[in-house]
Design a protein around this motif. Sequence first.
Motif, PDB file in Angstrom:
ATOM      1  N   GLY A  75       0.769  -1.252  -0.036  1.00 18.50           N
ATOM      2  CA  GLY A  75       0.010   0.151   0.032  1.00 18.50           C
ATOM      3  C   GLY A  75       0.910   1.320  -0.048  1.00 18.50           C
ATOM      4  O   GLY A  75       2.082   1.396  -0.314  1.00 18.50           O
ATOM      5  N   VAL A  76       0.202   2.350   0.347  1.00 22.00           N
ATOM      6  CA  VAL A  76       0.895   3.629   0.275  1.00 22.00           C
ATOM      7  C   VAL A  76       0.975   4.244   1.489  1.00 22.00           C
ATOM      8  O   VAL A  76       1.484   5.622   1.500  1.00 22.00           O
ATOM      9  CB  VAL A  76       0.077   4.839  -0.903  1.00 22.00           C
ATOM     10  N   SER A  77       0.350   3.916   2.700  1.00 16.27           N
ATOM     11  CA  SER A  77       0.442   4.593   3.981  1.00 16.27           C
ATOM     12  C   SER A  77       1.989   4.514   4.677  1.00 16.27           C
ATOM     13  O   SER A  77       2.695   3.531   4.407  1.00 16.27           O
ATOM     14  CB  SER A  77      -0.352   3.484   5.023  1.00 16.27           C
TER      15      SER A  77
ATOM     16  N   GLU B 107      -6.691   9.744   2.597  1.00 13.55           N
ATOM     17  CA  GLU B 107      -6.410   9.561   1.260  1.00 13.55           C
ATOM     18  C   GLU B 107      -5.763   8.449   0.863  1.00 13.55           C
ATOM     19  O   GLU B 107      -5.807   7.743  -0.157  1.00 13.55           O
ATOM     20  CB  GLU B 107      -5.900  10.813   0.537  1.00 13.55           C
ATOM     21  N   ALA B 108      -4.649   8.059   1.788  1.00 16.83           N
ATOM     22  CA  ALA B 108      -4.025   6.792   1.855  1.00 16.83           C
ATOM     23  C   ALA B 108      -4.854   5.472   2.050  1.00 16.83           C
ATOM     24  O   ALA B 108      -4.592   4.481   1.229  1.00 16.83           O
ATOM     25  CB  ALA B 108      -2.663   6.966   2.759  1.00 16.83           C
TER      26      ALA B 108
ATOM     27  N   GLU C  98      -7.075   4.810  -1.056  1.00 20.62           N
ATOM     28  CA  GLU C  98      -6.085   4.491  -2.161  1.00 20.62           C
ATOM     29  C   GLU C  98      -5.934   2.941  -2.051  1.00 20.62           C
ATOM     30  O   GLU C  98      -5.957   2.065  -2.895  1.00 20.62           O
ATOM     31  CB  GLU C  98      -4.865   5.376  -2.287  1.00 20.62           C
ATOM     32  N   ASN C  99      -5.391   2.416  -0.766  1.00 21.18           N
ATOM     33  CA  ASN C  99      -5.257   1.281  -0.346  1.00 21.18           C
ATOM     34  C   ASN C  99      -6.419   0.132  -0.704  1.00 21.18           C
ATOM     35  O   ASN C  99      -6.372  -0.829  -1.175  1.00 21.18           O
ATOM     36  CB  ASN C  99      -4.728   1.045   1.255  1.00 21.18           C
TER      37      ASN C  99
ATOM     38  N   LEU D 299      -8.833   0.945  -2.738  1.00 22.16           N
ATOM     39  CA  LEU D 299      -8.866   0.712  -4.193  1.00 22.16           C
ATOM     40  C   LEU D 299      -8.130  -0.291  -4.848  1.00 22.16           C
ATOM     41  O   LEU D 299      -8.466  -0.884  -5.800  1.00 22.16           O
ATOM     42  CB  LEU D 299      -8.639   2.047  -4.912  1.00 22.16           C
ATOM     43  N   ARG D 300      -6.771  -0.213  -4.281  1.00 22.77           N
ATOM     44  CA  ARG D 300      -5.930  -1.405  -4.691  1.00 22.77           C
ATOM     45  C   ARG D 300      -6.391  -2.936  -4.680  1.00 22.77           C
ATOM     46  O   ARG D 300      -6.346  -3.565  -5.251  1.00 22.77           O
ATOM     47  CB  ARG D 300      -4.539  -1.120  -4.210  1.00 22.77           C
TER      48      ARG D 300
END
Length: 272
Positions: free
Chosen positions: A23-25, A43-44, A47-48, A50-51
Amino acid sequence: MELQTWTAAEPLLAAGFTGRSGGVSQAPYSSLNLALHVGDRPEAVLENRLRLVKALGFEPEALTCGEQTHGSRVAVVTAGDRGKGRLDRESAFQETDGLVTDVPGILLTSFYADCVPLYFFDPVHRAVGLAHAGWKGTVAEIAGQVVENMKETYGTQPEQLLAAIGPSIGEAAYEVDDNVMQRVWPLLERLKNGNANPDGTVLPYKESPNAGRWLLNLKELNRIIMIKAGIMPSHIECTSWCTSTHVENFFSHRKENGKTGRMASFIGLKER
């Protein structure tokens, strides 16, 4: 981490558990934190999420979840409920730790950092369920509540149900005090009277080396509850993964002193 025996038999089924990577966190939630309530940047988290849904082959709107409170409430998810809790906590099913649906295109999701994820699949009526079971939800027999809900809503026969118990804190790492055990022992008496574990060959607890403390096996306790609810023992899968022991793979509330992310359990049938 996928329930491969289930998904191999039913290609439209997605069922499994996320790890902490991909993920992006940012730390301390790095990196695939999927919960909005832990202090991570929204927002992180989005996005996670959504992935995750894209990797599973679902539409973004499919992800549906409850606002967990360590209780035993189970919600029936209809087509109109699709996407509840996907973008914010306010729209989630409130005070809900169990979800069931028979609607294709809905991905039931709940969040963990040591508690026990429980999975249910009725291949006859094509219905699925999830439950989040900490010690409080376990004592309240949320697994039995899911089974009863699926019986009433979909006509599920417990002996036809498939069930699974996912990664959670293991017995060797889950030490509790007498206050918790005072709630557990009455449950064990009920389970014994229901003949779910009549000979007591596998006890879900043992004394800790620390005085007045106990080591509690929540996975085994939930397995016994599932059997009491009518699920055949041969239809229950249980992982040996411990979230506290393997923090390189999983978030652990206990091991990381409460400042960490959350994995997700997920189950859903794709649209044909």
